[in-house]
Design a protein around this motif. Structure first.
Motif, PDB file in Angstrom:
ATOM      1  N   GLY A 154      13.355 -30.487 -21.859  1.00  0.00           N
ATOM      2  CA  GLY A 154      14.299 -29.576 -21.222  1.00  0.00           C
ATOM      3  C   GLY A 154      15.712 -29.662 -21.767  1.00  0.00           C
ATOM      4  N   ILE A 155      15.959 -30.591 -22.691  1.00  0.00           N
ATOM      5  CA  ILE A 155      17.330 -30.720 -23.226  1.00  0.00           C
ATOM      6  C   ILE A 155      17.468 -29.978 -24.558  1.00  0.00           C
ATOM      7  CG2 ILE A 155      19.070 -32.375 -24.070  1.00  0.00           C
ATOM      8  CD1 ILE A 155      18.255 -34.262 -21.865  1.00  0.00           C
ATOM      9  N   SER A 156      16.417 -29.969 -25.374  1.00  0.00           N
ATOM     10  CA  SER A 156      16.462 -29.303 -26.681  1.00  0.00           C
ATOM     11  C   SER A 156      15.342 -28.269 -26.745  1.00  0.00           C
ATOM     12  CB  SER A 156      16.260 -30.353 -27.774  1.00  0.00           C
ATOM     13  OG  SER A 156      15.901 -29.763 -28.996  1.00  0.00           O
ATOM     14  N   ASP A 157      15.529 -27.243 -27.577  1.00  0.00           N
ATOM     15  CA  ASP A 157      14.438 -26.269 -27.783  1.00  0.00           C
ATOM     16  C   ASP A 157      13.600 -26.644 -29.011  1.00  0.00           C
ATOM     17  OD1 ASP A 157      16.078 -25.715 -29.893  1.00  0.00           O
ATOM     18  OD2 ASP A 157      16.387 -23.600 -29.392  1.00  0.00           O
ATOM     19  N   CYS A 191      22.602 -46.942 -32.957  1.00  0.00           N
ATOM     20  CA  CYS A 191      21.948 -45.823 -32.283  1.00  0.00           C
ATOM     21  C   CYS A 191      22.398 -45.839 -30.821  1.00  0.00           C
ATOM     22  CB  CYS A 191      20.435 -45.953 -32.412  1.00  0.00           C
ATOM     23  SG  CYS A 191      19.894 -45.914 -34.130  1.00  0.00           S
ATOM     24  N   PRO A 192      23.584 -45.268 -30.560  1.00  0.00           N
ATOM     25  CA  PRO A 192      24.099 -45.320 -29.181  1.00  0.00           C
ATOM     26  C   PRO A 192      23.323 -44.404 -28.250  1.00  0.00           C
ATOM     27  CG  PRO A 192      25.871 -44.876 -30.785  1.00  0.00           C
ATOM     28  CD  PRO A 192      24.559 -44.675 -31.483  1.00  0.00           C
ATOM     29  N   GLY A 193      23.215 -44.845 -26.993  1.00  0.00           N
ATOM     30  CA  GLY A 193      22.800 -43.933 -25.941  1.00  0.00           C
ATOM     31  C   GLY A 193      23.965 -43.013 -25.621  1.00  0.00           C
ATOM     32  N   PHE A 194      23.777 -42.146 -24.627  1.00  0.00           N
ATOM     33  CA  PHE A 194      24.863 -41.228 -24.249  1.00  0.00           C
ATOM     34  C   PHE A 194      26.072 -42.050 -23.796  1.00  0.00           C
ATOM     35  CE2 PHE A 194      21.166 -38.531 -24.128  1.00  0.00           C
ATOM     36  CZ  PHE A 194      21.627 -37.274 -24.491  1.00  0.00           C
ATOM     37  N   THR A 195      27.216 -41.757 -24.399  1.00  0.00           N
ATOM     38  CA  THR A 195      28.426 -42.556 -24.187  1.00  0.00           C
ATOM     39  C   THR A 195      29.591 -41.615 -23.873  1.00  0.00           C
ATOM     40  OG1 THR A 195      27.558 -44.117 -25.808  1.00  0.00           O
ATOM     41  CG2 THR A 195      29.893 -44.312 -25.286  1.00  0.00           C
ATOM     42  N   TYR A 196      30.449 -42.036 -22.951  1.00  0.00           N
ATOM     43  CA  TYR A 196      31.548 -41.165 -22.513  1.00  0.00           C
ATOM     44  C   TYR A 196      32.585 -40.954 -23.622  1.00  0.00           C
ATOM     45  CZ  TYR A 196      29.778 -41.729 -17.769  1.00  0.00           C
ATOM     46  OH  TYR A 196      28.985 -41.706 -16.654  1.00  0.00           O
ATOM     47  N   THR A 197      32.472 -39.826 -24.317  1.00  0.00           N
ATOM     48  CA  THR A 197      33.479 -39.401 -25.308  1.00  0.00           C
ATOM     49  C   THR A 197      33.571 -37.875 -25.208  1.00  0.00           C
ATOM     50  OG1 THR A 197      31.968 -38.875 -27.130  1.00  0.00           O
ATOM     51  CG2 THR A 197      32.619 -41.200 -26.922  1.00  0.00           C
ATOM     52  N   THR A 202      31.023 -31.798 -22.146  1.00  0.00           N
ATOM     53  CA  THR A 202      30.480 -30.600 -21.478  1.00  0.00           C
ATOM     54  C   THR A 202      29.198 -30.940 -20.709  1.00  0.00           C
ATOM     55  OG1 THR A 202      29.372 -29.960 -23.521  1.00  0.00           O
ATOM     56  CG2 THR A 202      31.457 -28.856 -23.031  1.00  0.00           C
ATOM     57  N   LEU A 203      28.439 -31.929 -21.184  1.00  0.00           N
ATOM     58  CA  LEU A 203      27.223 -32.351 -20.467  1.00  0.00           C
ATOM     59  C   LEU A 203      27.591 -33.066 -19.171  1.00  0.00           C
ATOM     60  CD1 LEU A 203      25.120 -33.821 -23.432  1.00  0.00           C
ATOM     61  CD2 LEU A 203      24.784 -31.624 -22.291  1.00  0.00           C
ATOM     62  N   VAL A 204      28.597 -33.924 -19.260  1.00  0.00           N
ATOM     63  CA  VAL A 204      28.978 -34.761 -18.133  1.00  0.00           C
ATOM     64  C   VAL A 204      29.690 -33.947 -17.047  1.00  0.00           C
ATOM     65  CG1 VAL A 204      30.549 -36.668 -17.566  1.00  0.00           C
ATOM     66  CG2 VAL A 204      28.997 -36.877 -19.497  1.00  0.00           C
ATOM     67  N   GLU A 205      30.336 -32.850 -17.473  1.00  0.00           N
ATOM     68  CA  GLU A 205      31.017 -31.984 -16.489  1.00  0.00           C
ATOM     69  C   GLU A 205      30.010 -31.265 -15.580  1.00  0.00           C
ATOM     70  OE1 GLU A 205      33.405 -29.562 -19.080  1.00  0.00           O
ATOM     71  OE2 GLU A 205      34.723 -31.280 -19.502  1.00  0.00           O
ATOM     72  N   ASP A 206      28.780 -31.151 -16.041  1.00  0.00           N
ATOM     73  CA  ASP A 206      27.715 -30.539 -15.233  1.00  0.00           C
ATOM     74  C   ASP A 206      27.097 -31.680 -14.387  1.00  0.00           C
ATOM     75  OD1 ASP A 206      25.168 -29.816 -14.361  1.00  0.00           O
ATOM     76  OD2 ASP A 206      24.719 -28.609 -16.132  1.00  0.00           O
ATOM     77  N   ALA A 207      27.365 -31.669 -13.085  1.00  0.00           N
ATOM     78  CA  ALA A 207      27.002 -32.810 -12.228  1.00  0.00           C
ATOM     79  C   ALA A 207      25.504 -33.111 -12.279  1.00  0.00           C
ATOM     80  CB  ALA A 207      27.447 -32.543 -10.793  1.00  0.00           C
ATOM     81  N   ASP A 208      24.660 -32.078 -12.285  1.00  0.00           N
ATOM     82  CA  ASP A 208      23.213 -32.313 -12.318  1.00  0.00           C
ATOM     83  C   ASP A 208      22.795 -32.965 -13.639  1.00  0.00           C
ATOM     84  OD1 ASP A 208      23.017 -31.221  -9.848  1.00  0.00           O
ATOM     85  OD2 ASP A 208      22.359 -29.233 -10.532  1.00  0.00           O
TER      86      ASP A 208
END
Ligand SMILES: NC(=O)c1ccc[n+]([C@@H]2O[C@H](COP(=O)([O-])OP(=O)(O)OC[C@H]3O[C@@H](n4cnc5c(N)ncnc54)[C@H](O)[C@@H]3O)[C@@H](O)[C@H]2O)c1
Length: 257
Positions: A154-157, A191-197, A202-208
Motif C-alpha cells: 500500500g505504500i508503493s505501486d 540502511c536507515p529505517g524511516f528517520t525524522y528529516t 510529508t509522510l509524517v504530517e499525515d497522522a495515519d
C-alpha cells in the motif's frame, strides 16, 4: 582525548539537510575537517557555519551530484581547500514524492536514478581516484531499508524508483568494496529505517501514515538523525578498519521481521 576522526578530511554530500547535517556536526565534533556540499551554496553554507560556530572545522561547496563536472569539481575543491579526502559520505538523495507534479513517471524515474544511484557512483569514482594515491579511504553510502526489502503493501505501486535506486546502492557497495579492498579503501552503506528529516516530512504530517510507519518498526518509532550519524561515524572511522562491503541496517528492527 583525540576524536574518533581526528586528522581526517570528510566530504558529505547532501550535507545541507537531515542526515547529512547531523553527520557534518558529529564528524566535526570528532575531529574531522568537513566539506559540506549541497545543491545550493547557501544551504551548505548554513550547516558549515553552524559547525564552525560549535567549534568545528567546515567549508561549504555547491554542486549537483547528478552532474559529472560538478562531482569532479566538488572532490577537487575538497582536496585543494582541505588538503585531501579520507571519508566520502554519499547522503544526497531524493524521493519521487518531491518531483514536480507535471513530470511523468519516466522523467521522475530518471531524476531519482540520476541523483541516488548515478550521483553515488560519480562522487565515489572521483574520490577513489584520490584515495588510491594514499592507499586509504572510507566511503559510506546512504542506502535504505528499502534497498534490502520492498515497501510494505500500500505504500508503493511497484514502479517507485526509490527502492530501485537503493537496491542499486546496496549492490554498488558490495561490488566497489571487493574491487577496492586491496587498495585500503573501505566501502559500506547504512540502511536507515524511516528517520525524522525533511525527506519524510510529508509522510509524517499525515497522522495515519505516521502511526503506520511507527508500527512497521518493531521498536514502535522512527529514527532520529543522530542515531544514523552515530553509525556513519563508526563506519567512517578506523574503528571499522576490518569492515567493508557491509550494508548495515539502522532501523529499529524493521528488516529483522
Ligand atoms: N530520512 C529517512 O527516513 C531516510 C531513510 C533511509 C535512507 N535515507 C537516505 O539518506 C539520505 C539523506 O536523506 P535525508 O533524510 O537527510 O534527506 P533530506 O531531504 O533531509 O536531505 C537530502 C539532501 O540532499 C540534497 N540533494 C538533493 N538532490 C541533490 C543533488 N542532485 N545534488 C546534491 N545534493 C542534492 C538536498 O538538497 C538535501 O539537502 C538520502 O540518500 C536518503 O534517501 C533517508
Amino acid at each position: 582525548m583525540a576524536g574518533r576522526l581526528e586528522g581526517k578530511i570528510a566530504h558529505i554530500t547532501g550535507g545541507g539537510s537531515g542526515l547529512g547535517d547531523a553527520m557534518a556536526h558529529l564528524f566535526a565534533q570528532e575531529g574531522a575537517r568537513v566539506a559540506v556540499s549541497d545543491l545550493k551554496l547557501e544551504v551548505a553554507q548554513s550547516v558549515a557555519d553552524s559547525v564552525v560556530a560549535a567549534g568545528g572545522d567546515a567549508i561549504a561547496l555547491a554542486g549537483d551530484v547528478s552532474k559529472r563536472d560538478d562531482c569532479e569539481r566538488m572532490i577537487a575543491d575538497t582536496i585543494s581547500k582541505l588538503g585531501g579526502i579520507d571519508v566520502l559520505v554519499n547522503s544526497a538523495g531524493v524521493t519521487p514524492r518531491y518531483a514536480p507534479k507535471e513530470w511523468d513517471f519516466e522523467k521522475t524515474w530518471d531524476w531519482v536514478v540520476s541523483v541516488n544511484l548515478k550521483g553515488t557512483m560519480m562522487m565515489s569514482r572521483f574520490a577513489v581516484d584520490h584515495m588510491k594515491t594514499q592507499n586509504s579511504g572510507s566511503i559510506v553510502n546512504m542506502a535504505s531499508i528499502i534497498g534490502l526489502v520492498g515497501y510494505a503493501q500500500g505504500i508503493s505501486d511497484g514502479f517507485n524508483p526509490y527502492p530501485h535506486t537503493k537496491g542499486g546502492v546496496v549492490q554498488m557497495t558490495r561490488d566497489m568494496s571487493i574491487a577496492l579492498a586491496k587498495q585500503g579503501i573501505r566501502v559500506n552503506s547504512l540502511c536507515p529505517g524511516f528517520t525524522y528529516t525533511p525527506l519524510v516530512s510529508t509522510l509524517v504530517e499525515d497522522a495515519d501514515m505516521h502511526e503506520r510507519l511507527k508500527s512497521l518498526h518493531p521498536m514502535g518509532r522512527l529514527g532520529e538523525p543522530k542515531e544514523i550519524a552515530n553509525a556513519a561515524l563508526f563506519l567512517a572511522s578506523d574503528e571499522a578498519s576490518f569492515i567493508t562491503g557491509v550494508n548495515l541496517p539502522v532501523d529499529g528492527g524493521y528488516t529483522a521481521q
